[in-house]
Design an enzyme around this catalytic site. Sequence first.
Site, PDB file in Angstrom:
ATOM      1  N   ASP A   9     -71.782 -10.772 114.698  1.00  0.00           N
ATOM      2  CA  ASP A   9     -71.840 -11.583 115.909  1.00  0.00           C
ATOM      3  C   ASP A   9     -70.864 -11.092 116.966  1.00  0.00           C
ATOM      4  O   ASP A   9     -69.750 -10.685 116.682  1.00  0.00           O
ATOM      5  CB  ASP A   9     -71.546 -13.045 115.604  1.00  0.00           C
ATOM      6  CG  ASP A   9     -71.823 -13.930 116.804  1.00  0.00           C
ATOM      7  OD1 ASP A   9     -72.976 -13.990 117.224  1.00  0.00           O
ATOM      8  OD2 ASP A   9     -70.867 -14.504 117.341  1.00  0.00           O
ATOM      9  N   ASP A  59     -70.946 -22.245 118.706  1.00  0.00           N
ATOM     10  CA  ASP A  59     -70.515 -20.935 119.217  1.00  0.00           C
ATOM     11  C   ASP A  59     -69.204 -21.093 119.986  1.00  0.00           C
ATOM     12  O   ASP A  59     -69.025 -20.517 121.062  1.00  0.00           O
ATOM     13  CB  ASP A  59     -71.588 -20.294 120.091  1.00  0.00           C
ATOM     14  CG  ASP A  59     -71.311 -18.811 120.380  1.00  0.00           C
ATOM     15  OD1 ASP A  59     -70.384 -18.245 119.751  1.00  0.00           O
ATOM     16  OD2 ASP A  59     -72.008 -18.226 121.224  1.00  0.00           O
TER      17      ASP A  59
END
Length: 433
Positions: A150, A303
Amino acid sequence: MNYLLKNGQILLSGELRIRDLLIVAGRIAAIGKNLVASGVKTVDLQHAFITPGLVDLHVHLRDPGMTAEETIATGSLAAAHGGFTFVGAMPNVLPVPDNAEKLSQLIQRQQAEGVVHIGQYATITQKRTSQYLVDFAQLKQAGALAFSNDGSGVQSARTMLQAMQAAQTVNLPIAAHVEAEELVQGGVINAGVTAKTLNLPGIPETAETAQLARDLVLAQATGVHYHMCHVSTAAAVQMIRCAKQVGVNVTCEVTPHHLLLSEQAICNDDGNFKMNPPLRTEHDRQALLQGLLDGTIDCIATDHAPHTIEEKQLGLKKAAFGIVGSETAFSLLYTHLVKTNFCTLAQLIEWLNQQPIKIFSLGLPTELAVGAPADLAIFDLTHPFKINAADFCSKSANTPFLGEKVYGKTLCTIVAGKIVYLADELKAAITDE
């Protein structure tokens, strides 16, 4: 310490009911009406909402390597402030956890310095590039939650295929940041009307969908559990919907900011509106909401991406990507989704607890039950408050939601029977019995 939580509201068969809850030795010892216990701390919740602790599969703790933005201690406390009792920490730290020794050392630090449960992702490739794979078996043995690069997508199809084959062998998910870098071409917000108005380079939806199409084909071929991080486009939602219908083992998450904001919210050159993937069109936002309702999107993840003030004051063209989300997620979602009757409180808790636990097989409590670990969050659903940077436990406050009036303030978060966050409103309510 043992606690008797009096007059709380809990969800029973989808309805809120007043109940007392007794916590002894880190577990729920009793749930009922008019409970009495001696030698405990008694807390009158005055009808506040009690739920199993929230679960966030996607946060950035920035530690090691970027501790001006966040640390294990501050990031986990921020999660606790938001009612989260478990977070999944992404591996874009320095050094990256791409071997068993580095992963083990990081997990040991998290256990010592964190106040909530932390699951740590290992990288898919060494140094988080698109070249050499990590040792998946050793990293699983060292405690990896799943595998992710990520912060950037895996650009090589061959590398992703081999990674999926390896992850399938050890039965752990691949959590993919889906982004074809050659299609981004320096974009900073969505390629749309706002980008043209502000004369900024745009990120097309094909940067997401082109790589997703590749990955779904590879996931079908390998059988791996493929999890798409932060889905942002209507086209991606439809692709995942179709993939699920033909049996691809795919799950996905959506962020609160993609659910609540579109590119129309960007009115000026404010770096707090810059995130990756970017805020898309109103059509995309509506598709994300529909995808939640019909089960195409499995869960909500924040996130949480902290940055310093200096990094976010550079304007949309130069500011760092990302916003914080741990401390605002529940209140924003409760205010904009539950209070507007888009969904029920039970559905919101499903997306923030039961579903992430289920899809990642976390083995955490999904309901308030006698004998279950006391991982709980308590929220005030009645009184409004303003999102204020001064109240944050995170080292960073980079969010476009500052100043917004919301409901669903976190009053208390309990992990394994220990209070790890307590709002001022409850401090005075705790009495010795």
